[in-house]
Motif scaffolding. Structure first.
Motif: not given
Ligand SMILES: [Zn+2]
Length: 265
Positions: A74-76, A204-208, A217-219
């Motif tokens: 999963g994504e944090m 740029v690494h983003l989660h939402f 999740g991971h954007v």
């Molecule tokens: Zn990610």
């Protein structure tokens, strides 16, 4: 709390600290912005998914951040100190403090260097350009937090892994994507300069996560209607590596090719 006093809260088996600001500076001179990281992205990319460090080590005041969980399960996303996990089924849960982490990073958004209302931005690429053009600090990691209304958001999550398959293969073959449509919610992530590649993700690494906290999740992409962007320049970069005898220890993370490249041969 000055960053040097934070160390006693953690009991890493192996501790590596990077101060982009000089450690001899007095606490009053140290910048507020700090990036606090467990594990490295290069290890995760190589398939080292064993979680060895508890998520509780990331509990900083006003923490915002991202990462993943043991076995890449999963994504944090971390929003103002609250931790969330988005499973491959798209379900959002609150992980326990003792959840183990192979890679995660947080920053404290205590004194944003930049805070501004923004209008429409049509894509993640537009957003990335906008953030970098406004902050103009290409040599420093940036903590990026955007809260607002979106006309569309596309995210992904990944299933837990049993074998050390490279991350790129997991994403290519096993990721589940979620077209979340119009949402209110929060983007959290980092800009990392390319010279930090290996430790963290360049670019740029983003989660939402959305406002009801039931999707995220991971954007992959999004379109913004309006909202507030806050950015903090991070001049203090601290990383804890997984302990001895872990998968991290047993994996060759120094292939000859990479060494050659760095050495410029
Ligand atoms: Zn990610």
């Amino acid at each position: 709390m000055p960053p040097l006093q934070r160390h006693h809260l953690l009991r890493p088996a192996f501790f590596l600290t990077f101060f982009l600001s000089a450690v001899c500076l007095s606490p009053s001179v140290l910048a507020e912005g700090r990036l606090f990281q467990l594990g490295t992205l290069s290890a995760l990319s190589a398939g080292v998914y064993q979680g060895t460090l508890p998520m509780s080590g990331l509990r900083l005041p006003h923490a915002y951040g991202l990462g993943t969980f043991d076995r890449l399960d999963g994504e944090m996303i971390v929003v103002d100190g609250a931790f969330y996990r988005v499973s491959v089924e798209g379900q959002v849960t609150r992980p326990q403090d003792d959840a183990l982490v192979p890679f995660a990073c947080v920053g404290s958004l205590d004194r944003p260097d930049f805070a501004k209302k923004t209008g429409q931005l049509k894509s993640k690429a537009d957003f990335d350009r906008y953030v970098l053009s406004k902050t103009r600090k290409p040599n420093y990691p940036l903590l990026i937090v955007f809260q607002g209304r979106f006309s569309s958001v596309r995210t992904r999550s990944v299933p837990p892994q049993k074998k050390p398959i490279p991350l790129a293969e997991v994403v290519a073959r096993q990721q589940k994507t979620f077209d979340l449509g119009a949402q209110e919610g929060t983007l959290v992530g980092f800009y990392c300069p390319p010279y930090l590649g290996g430790l963290n993700a360049p670019g740029v690494h983003l989660h939402f996560i959305n406002e009801p906290r039931d999707a995220g999740g991971h954007v992959l992409d999004f379109a913004i209607q309006e909202g507030t962007l806050r950015v903090q320049v991070l001049t203090d970069f601290q990383t804890i590596l997984p302990g001895l005898k872990s998968d991290f220890d047993k994996t060759d993370l120094n292939p000859p090719q990479a060494v050659k490249k760095v050495a410029g041969e």
